[in-house]
Enzyme design. Structure first.
Site, PDB file in Angstrom:
ATOM      1  N   GLU A   1      -4.999  16.909   9.023  1.00  0.00           N
ATOM      2  CA  GLU A   1      -3.809  16.188   8.623  1.00  0.00           C
ATOM      3  C   GLU A   1      -3.059  16.931   7.522  1.00  0.00           C
ATOM      4  O   GLU A   1      -3.617  17.754   6.797  1.00  0.00           O
ATOM      5  CB  GLU A   1      -4.172  14.780   8.126  1.00  0.00           C
ATOM      6  CG  GLU A   1      -4.705  13.872   9.216  1.00  0.00           C
ATOM      7  CD  GLU A   1      -4.690  12.417   8.807  1.00  0.00           C
ATOM      8  OE1 GLU A   1      -4.163  11.602   9.589  1.00  0.00           O
ATOM      9  OE2 GLU A   1      -5.210  12.076   7.727  1.00  0.00           O
TER      10      GLU A   1
ATOM     11  N   TYR B   1       5.973   8.141   9.886  1.00  0.00           N
ATOM     12  CA  TYR B   1       4.793   8.813   9.352  1.00  0.00           C
ATOM     13  C   TYR B   1       5.204  10.029   8.512  1.00  0.00           C
ATOM     14  O   TYR B   1       6.366  10.311   8.322  1.00  0.00           O
ATOM     15  CB  TYR B   1       3.855   9.208  10.487  1.00  0.00           C
ATOM     16  CG  TYR B   1       2.945   8.084  10.955  1.00  0.00           C
ATOM     17  CD1 TYR B   1       3.202   6.751  10.629  1.00  0.00           C
ATOM     18  CD2 TYR B   1       1.826   8.343  11.729  1.00  0.00           C
ATOM     19  CE1 TYR B   1       2.373   5.724  11.053  1.00  0.00           C
ATOM     20  CE2 TYR B   1       0.981   7.318  12.158  1.00  0.00           C
ATOM     21  CZ  TYR B   1       1.260   6.015  11.823  1.00  0.00           C
ATOM     22  OH  TYR B   1       0.429   5.009  12.239  1.00  0.00           O
TER      23      TYR B   1
ATOM     24  N   LEU C   1       0.818  -1.210   0.000  1.00  0.00           N
ATOM     25  CA  LEU C   1       0.000   0.000   0.000  1.00  0.00           C
ATOM     26  C   LEU C   1       0.852   1.259   0.000  1.00  0.00           C
ATOM     27  O   LEU C   1       1.791   1.402   0.776  1.00  0.00           O
ATOM     28  CB  LEU C   1      -0.920   0.004   1.223  1.00  0.00           C
ATOM     29  CG  LEU C   1      -1.861   1.195   1.358  1.00  0.00           C
ATOM     30  CD1 LEU C   1      -3.240   0.750   1.831  1.00  0.00           C
ATOM     31  CD2 LEU C   1      -1.298   2.227   2.345  1.00  0.00           C
ATOM     32  N   LEU C   2       0.495   2.161  -0.878  1.00  0.00           N
ATOM     33  CA  LEU C   2       1.056   3.518  -0.935  1.00  0.00           C
ATOM     34  C   LEU C   2       0.029   4.479  -0.356  1.00  0.00           C
ATOM     35  O   LEU C   2      -1.170   4.316  -0.595  1.00  0.00           O
ATOM     36  CB  LEU C   2       1.368   3.857  -2.393  1.00  0.00           C
ATOM     37  CG  LEU C   2       1.622   5.301  -2.858  1.00  0.00           C
ATOM     38  CD1 LEU C   2       2.390   5.272  -4.174  1.00  0.00           C
ATOM     39  CD2 LEU C   2       0.333   6.107  -3.064  1.00  0.00           C
ATOM     40  N   ASN C   3       0.490   5.479   0.413  1.00  0.00           N
ATOM     41  CA  ASN C   3      -0.424   6.578   0.726  1.00  0.00           C
ATOM     42  C   ASN C   3       0.300   7.916   0.635  1.00  0.00           C
ATOM     43  O   ASN C   3       0.843   8.212  -0.440  1.00  0.00           O
ATOM     44  CB  ASN C   3      -1.216   6.361   2.028  1.00  0.00           C
ATOM     45  CG  ASN C   3      -0.403   6.145   3.263  1.00  0.00           C
ATOM     46  OD1 ASN C   3       0.386   5.216   3.359  1.00  0.00           O
ATOM     47  ND2 ASN C   3      -0.610   6.992   4.263  1.00  0.00           N
ATOM     48  N   ASP C   4       0.330   8.742   1.643  1.00  0.00           N
ATOM     49  CA  ASP C   4       0.725  10.150   1.516  1.00  0.00           C
ATOM     50  C   ASP C   4       2.043  10.373   0.773  1.00  0.00           C
ATOM     51  O   ASP C   4       3.052   9.727   1.078  1.00  0.00           O
ATOM     52  CB  ASP C   4       0.909  10.770   2.900  1.00  0.00           C
ATOM     53  CG  ASP C   4      -0.306  10.647   3.788  1.00  0.00           C
ATOM     54  OD1 ASP C   4      -1.282   9.982   3.393  1.00  0.00           O
ATOM     55  OD2 ASP C   4      -0.265  11.213   4.895  1.00  0.00           O
TER      56      ASP C   4
ATOM     57  N   ASP D   1       2.793  15.078  10.837  1.00  0.00           N
ATOM     58  CA  ASP D   1       2.928  15.560   9.457  1.00  0.00           C
ATOM     59  C   ASP D   1       3.566  16.951   9.356  1.00  0.00           C
ATOM     60  O   ASP D   1       2.983  17.882   8.785  1.00  0.00           O
ATOM     61  CB  ASP D   1       1.561  15.585   8.743  1.00  0.00           C
ATOM     62  CG  ASP D   1       0.758  14.310   8.929  1.00  0.00           C
ATOM     63  OD1 ASP D   1       1.378  13.261   9.167  1.00  0.00           O
ATOM     64  OD2 ASP D   1      -0.483  14.365   8.828  1.00  0.00           O
TER      65      ASP D   1
END
Length: 489
Positions: free
Chosen positions: A222, A106, A44-47, A168
């Site tokens: 976020e 993160y 999985l890829l996210n931000d 973040d």
């Protein structure tokens, strides 16, 4: 498959070669792998993270869980490019291997300083009761691409009045000082952004909360990103917990911005207009921007959403990143357009010009699964007009303009394998004008649509069968003149 906590927090080193090979084979066999988007090799890829320019190249990292299509132990994966189009995977950039990022590296950002790329990110940890303790950590990349983490966190606690949802960091430099905004949640469970200041990126002072007019606007903000352009201040962020309001806020979580006077860093005051969504489509979240050497502000987003299942999950992977978009301000609104570098992807061009009168038509060479399409409509007396793409016998994605409602409508009801239907299959937004320009980038399992040169944008995943490659133009209850150009990619 239901993933246990132990499975989600396995390290990639704990998987044997046979398991990795099996996962890679599943991914490679997926019919929905993209052709010109950044996507994970497995998992999985996210931000998008650490988007920056350093040592003659663009660097882009992303959140990555390698062992499956779920949110688990997050690594930073590193990819780089000389032209924002062709990306080279270089492998893991940051691994969650320390005391202060034991449960995930993160999101965060990067900035060049003294000949090196300094990366500020949130280290996620959990105690024996599974209570989260976030730290803001620093890593340094040298010109050879080697990344070393600073042993101690540079921000080692959450300020009084905020919960452990504190993450973040996005860093920038103004004059001779560095600043960072961090997404936060107040103890009363409302979202906000806080500000830090530093002289050296190592020692940070808490400057307080950004003062906005959005005192109660969702429960968590976020991925904040502050920058200034055209003498205005822009704060992009992704608020969680907004309720749908007409055509607005239809996704599980939203991304948008507030725009106004430059941030007063002495008082933390940001005088601004209303919150505006960045994207009107189904799948867009956690964008991050950077400034190019020639002064352009470029944005990349995650083409996906948290807490959603996608059809590629069964093939062991999930999500991709959007194409890079150039930003500027027009009439108190952020305008987004695909970066000009993407034109190198264009193959042979095909053009048409015609009048549609209460009909649907197809044209030679106007088909495909991976293409760029620009179409312009004018002299309109039809009530509805537009284009269907990735169309087959039973499948189609519809992009149309309703003249009566003055709305652009994206309909993926029949786009292929369904998903996310709990949040609806239609997205709309208001667009005025006697002419309409639609600019589409269609990949194997996605579409990015720029309306009227970036006045509005729709980003969505779609999962049609491989045989659904038709493009159909239509007008209903009247006529319209249109012209279109298409390039295979």
């Amino acid at each position: 498959m239901i993933w246990t906590k132990e499975q989600r927090y396995r390290r990639i080193e704990d998987a044997d070669k046979e398991e990795i090979l099996k996962l890679q084979t599943e991914v490679e066999g997926c019919e929905w792998r993209q052709t010109f988007h950044i996507q994970p090799e497995t998992g999985l890829l996210n931000d998008p993270n650490g988007f920056s320019y350093y040592n003659g190249e663009y660097h882009l990292f992303y959140q990555w869980f390698p062992l499956g299509p779920v949110h688990g132990l997050k690594y930073w994966y590193h990819t780089k490019s000389k032209d924002l189009v062709h990306w080279e995977n270089t492998g893991i950039g940051i691994e969650p291997s320390g005391v202060y990022d034991s449960h995930g590296a993160y999101s965060g950002s990067a900035i060049e300083h003294e000949g090196k790329l300094l990366i500020l990110y949130t280290g996620n940890t959990r105690d024996e009761n599974w209570v989260r303790h976030p730290f803001q950590c620093l890593a340094i990349m040298d010109a050879a691409g080697k990344i070393n983490k600073v042993e101690q966190p540079v921000i080692d606690h959450v300020p009084y009045g905020y919960t452990d949802h504190f993450r973040d960091p996005k860093v920038w430099k103004a004059e001779d000082e560095f600043y960072a905004v961090i997404g936060a949640q107040r103890e009363n469970e409302t979202g906000c952004v806080v500000l830090y200041r530093s002289k050296d990126l190592q020692n940070w002072n808490f400057e307080g909360e950004l003062q906005t007019s959005l005192s109660s606007f969702g429960y968590m903000w976020e991925c904040p990103d502050y920058f200034e352009m055209q003498d205005q201040g822009v704060l992009i962020f992704s608020p969680q917990g907004l309720n749908p309001n007409g055509d607005l806020f239809q996704n599980i979580y939203q991304s948008g911005y507030i725009l106004g006077e430059p941030l007063d860093v002495r008082t933390g005051t940001l005088t601004h207009g209303s919150f505006q969504e960045l994207d009107r489509g189904f799948d867009f979240y956690a964008p991050q921007t950077m400034l190019t050497p020639d002064g352009r502000r470029i944005l990349v987003g995650w083409m996906g959403l948290p807490e959603m299942d996608y059809p590629t999950d069964k093939n062991g992977w999930a999500h991709c990143l959007t194409l890079p978009r150039e930003l500027w301000i027009r009439e108190s609104k952020l305008i987004q357009q695909p970066v000009q570098e993407l034109q190198v992807l264009r193959k042979q061009q095909h053009d048409i010009k015609d009048v549609l009168f209460d009909e649907k038509k197809v044209y030679q060479h106007f088909n495909g699964a991976s293409f760029e399409l620009i179409c312009e409509f004018e002299n309109i007396d039809a009530e509805t007009f537009g284009v269907e793409f990735r169309a087959g016998e039973k499948e189609k994605t519809i992009l149309k303009y309703d003249v009566v409602q003055r709305k652009v409508i994206l309909d993926r009801t029949f786009s292929g394998e369904p998903f996310g239907e709990k949040y609806g299959t239609v997205r709309k937004c208001s667009v005025d004008g006697s002419k309409l320009k639609l600019h589409l980038f269609v990949d194997i399992s996605s579409v990015e649509i720029f309306i009227n040169d970036g006045e509005e944008v729709f980003t969505s995943r779609i999962f049609p069968g491989a045989e659904s490659q038709g493009i159909r133009f239509f007008a209903e209850d009247g006529r319209t003149l249109f012209q279109a150009s298409k390039w295979d990619i």
